[in-house]
Design an enzyme around this catalytic site. Structure first.
Site, PDB file in Angstrom:
ATOM      1  N   CYS A  75       0.840  -1.206   0.000  1.00 26.97           N
ATOM      2  CA  CYS A  75       0.000   0.000   0.000  1.00 26.97           C
ATOM      3  C   CYS A  75       0.875   1.256   0.000  1.00 26.97           C
ATOM      4  O   CYS A  75       1.417   1.650   1.038  1.00 26.97           O
ATOM      5  CB  CYS A  75      -0.928  -0.031   1.219  1.00 26.97           C
ATOM      6  SG  CYS A  75      -1.986   1.415   1.341  1.00 26.97           S
ATOM      7  N   CYS A 129      -0.434   4.101   2.143  1.00 25.73           N
ATOM      8  CA  CYS A 129      -0.250   3.877   3.582  1.00 25.73           C
ATOM      9  C   CYS A 129       1.210   4.091   3.986  1.00 25.73           C
ATOM     10  O   CYS A 129       1.500   4.704   5.002  1.00 25.73           O
ATOM     11  CB  CYS A 129      -0.617   2.447   3.966  1.00 25.73           C
ATOM     12  SG  CYS A 129      -2.208   1.909   3.338  1.00 25.73           S
ATOM     13  N   ASP A 130       2.140   3.553   3.203  1.00 25.02           N
ATOM     14  CA  ASP A 130       3.518   3.440   3.672  1.00 25.02           C
ATOM     15  C   ASP A 130       4.539   4.271   2.898  1.00 25.02           C
ATOM     16  O   ASP A 130       5.705   4.339   3.300  1.00 25.02           O
ATOM     17  CB  ASP A 130       3.943   1.955   3.650  1.00 25.02           C
ATOM     18  CG  ASP A 130       3.106   1.128   4.616  1.00 25.02           C
ATOM     19  OD1 ASP A 130       2.682   1.685   5.652  1.00 25.02           O
ATOM     20  OD2 ASP A 130       2.857  -0.060   4.345  1.00 25.02           O
TER      21      ASP A 130
END
Ligand SMILES: Cc1cc2nc3c(=O)[nH]c(=O)nc-3n(C[C@H](O)[C@H](O)[C@H](O)COP(=O)(O)OP(=O)(O)OC[C@H]3O[C@@H](n4cnc5c(N)ncnc54)[C@H](O)[C@@H]3O)c2cc1C
Length: 312
Positions: free
Chosen positions: A138, A141-142
């Site tokens: 992701c 997300c990261d």
């Protein structure tokens, strides 16, 4: 099969952000929901470390801890949380019938499906070992954890292109590893990637090993035409080869798109079956974030509550 049938007003399937949020709303509305956690209590966030983009946690929080908070909040208002896997459903008559662990039968006036999705992985040993230590599925997300650094991303679809472009905005350089000599992505998405000076597309390229002991330090790739190997220094390795919604048990019962995502009526969580609602990643292949899953979980509980009120 156990003979005792349990009857509930609201049955929630899944214990990720969507399911627990639906549970918080349904229990505070006095609907005494029953929630089955499935095999991954807490959902996808239990396999990650820092979550920095969920509102309300200014210092960030570890994924498993955050999901414990979700569970406690749902239980505080009376949600019954049970460990169990829904193995069969029958939505052909009312109340809707659900079988848990091939044994227990539940009859429910409303059902909230929040079974999420699972990222597809390459399946190599180093990917599993370094998951959460620089390997991620992701970018949204990261990606932030690798700002100003060099990263690689595997994939050739629209999502891979979108994530590569997202990473290029925050990282120093993005190597995009494409298995064939062409991409599946739409032309417009490909153009966006190909024109971006920070993205280097490596065609006919496959991953042999992600390098590093405790964190990602590089990747060894090979050209599947020439056999030539190359090691690239990177600190983040992103896999964007697709997701699989956890919806196979609903296949014959509910309308889905060609990839198995449950279809909901626009602006609501209603499915094609009265009294059955879907939220979170099981019906969302676009946003796939904890906060959007929680948002649709809230919507599902409100939709269920209104449906029950209209039945009375
Ligand atoms: C490694 C990783 C890191 C991430 N980091 C972030 C982040 O930093 N920020 C962010 O916003 N998002 C992040 N995400 C995305 C986020 O985790 C998902 O968008 C979110 O968890 C989706 O929530 P959900 O409730 O729809 O489903 P999920 O979290 O996928 O939960 C699904 C639930 O359904 C259950 N289930 C499945 N089948 C059954 C069944 N048959 N019977 C009963 N239960 C069942 C499972 O056990 C699970 O509890 C990350 C995802 C991953 C994989």
């Amino acid at each position: 099969m156990s003979s005792e049938i349990e009857k509930v007003k609201v049955l929630i399937i899944g214990s990720g952000p969507a399911g627990y949020t639906a549970a918080i709303y349904a229990s505070r509305a006095g609907l005494n929901p029953l929630l089955f956690t499935g095999a991954q209590p807490g959902g996808q966030l239990t396999i990650t470390t820092d979550v920095e983009n969920y509102p309300g946690y200014p210092e960030g929080i570890m994924g498993p801890e955050m999901m414990e908070d979700f569970r406690k909040q749902a239980e505080r208002f009376g949600t019954q949380v049970k460990y169990g896997m829904v193995t069969k459903v029958d939505f052909s008559s009312k109340p809707h019938k659900v079988i848990v662990d091939d044994q227990k039968e539940i009859h429910a006036d409303t059902i909230i499906i929040s079974t999420g999705a699972s990222a597809k992985w390459l399946g190599i040993e180093s990917e599993e070992r370094l998951n959460g230590k620089g390997v991620s599925a992701c970018a949204v997300c990261d990606g932030f954890f690798f700002r100003g650094q060099d990263v690689a991303i595997v994939g050739a679809g629209d999502t891979a292109c979108e994530e590569a472009s997202y990473l290029a905005n925050i990282c120093n350089k993005v190597y995009m590893l494409v298995r064939k000599d062409e991409m599946r992505a739409s032309q417009i998405m490909q153009n966006r990637v190909l024109k971006n000076p920070k993205i280097e597309v490596m065609w006919n390229t496959e991953t042999e090993e992600i390098l590093g002991q405790d964190e990602v330090e590089g990747v060894r790739v090979f050209n599947n035409k020439s056999g030539e190997k190359r090691e690239i220094k990177i600190s983040g390795f992103f896999v964007a080869i697709g997701h699989e919604p956890n919806t196979s048990i609903f296949k014959d019962s509910i309308t889905m798109d060609e990839n198995g995502y449950i279809l909901t009526k626009p602006g609501s969580t209603k499915t094609n079956i009265e009294g059955v609602f879907a939220c979170g990643d099981a019906q969302d292949h676009v946003y796939r974030q904890a906060v959007t899953a929680a948002g649709t979980g809230c919507m599902a509980a409100l939709d269920a509550e209104r449906y029950l009120a209209a039945q009375e």
